[in-house]
Design a protein around this motif. Structure first.
Motif: not given
Lengths: 91, 186
Positions: B178, B181-182, B185
């Protein structure tokens, strides 16, 4: 990427999954059961071919080893497990 | 554990109706493949396992007494085949399942839910096989510890301990995914 998606990731990034999201994690894992993954392509056909081929090979081995002639006798060998025994015997 | 299958179809297949057996395959193969994929974390292994499951089912149908439902019986065969494949896989390793970038983030109305779900699938796939098996069987497929222990050849207590370790590793890995991914994006 939508602003909403960014916000969701930012939330998780800020709080951290390791300490705070066990109920969320358990719920997500349970929800995965309903997610069925389609392998796509020709899998059903290849399953049928695989079963046909393996059963055919097993019948042939059984006939050769046990001297049982005819499809009916060989089929009986397959369903009664003789195929497994012939394989163990090294046929 | 899978979706229930029409008993009439099962009876017909038991009686040697090959078309009925083919219909059983069509009705269940996605579920079998999904479980196999989650246990093996490898698409080729999962396809092989799926084929093997139906070969065993075909051979075993005549002896299927209906003590369990057909779908439960098929589920057990799948677990057995997948765990055997996992053992073989230790000797013949393929490329593991990887999270594809295009799967990681979707932009439709339920995209964020899908994106998180895909991260979770990836995190489960990355667990070591012996830990992955208990998470898949308990937390996803809701099997009791006793049944999992029996499948894995360990005690129910050992299955519980393994599950605890697996969840801990899963949380840590999911955290890492995560965070990555943070950054991606963000």
């Amino acid at each position: 990427v939508s602003a909403e998606t960014r916000a969701v990731f930012a939330d998780f990034g800020a709080t951290g999954v390791a300490e705070t999201t066990d109920p969320w994690l358990r719920a997500q894992l349970a929800a995965m059961r309903d997610r069925v993954i389609d392998p796509g392509g020709d899998l059903p056909r290849s399953i049928a071919d695989h079963v046909d081929r393996r059963v055919h090979d097993a019948r042939r081995r059984a006939r050769r080893l046990l001297g049982v002639a005819g499809a009916g006798g060989a089929a009986a060998l397959v369903v009664t497990g003789a195929v497994v025994r012939t394989r163990r015997a090294g046929a | 554990v899978f979706n229930p299958v029409d008993p009439v179809l099962v009876a017909a297949a038991r009686g040697g109706d090959r078309r009925a057996f083919d219909e059983l395959v069509r009705a269940t193969y996605r579920h079998v493949y999904t479980l196999a994929l989650r246990l093996t974390a490898n698409t080729e292994d999962a396809r092989d396992v799926t084929q093997e499951v139906y070969l065993r089912a075909y051979r075993g149908l005549a002896g299927f007494r209906g003590d369990a439902t057909f779908d439960t019986w098929l589920h057990r065969i799948t677990v057995n085949c997948a765990l055997s494949a996992r053992t073989r896989g230790a000797r013949h390793r393929h490329e593991p399942l990887e999270l594809q970038p295009e799967q990681a983030v979707e932009v439709d109305s339920v995209g964020e839910r899908h994106a998180l779900r895909d991260l979770l699938e990836a995190a489960v796939a990355e667990l070591p096989p012996r830990l992955r098996a208990v998470v898949v069987l308990h937390d996803i497929y809701d099997l009791p510890h006793e049944a999992i222990g029996a499948e894995l050849g360990i005690s129910a207590n050992a299955a519980k301990i393994r599950l605890h370790r697996a969840r801990r590793r899963l949380r840590v890995r999911l955290d890492e995914l995560l965070a990555s991914e943070v950054r991606r994006v963000g």
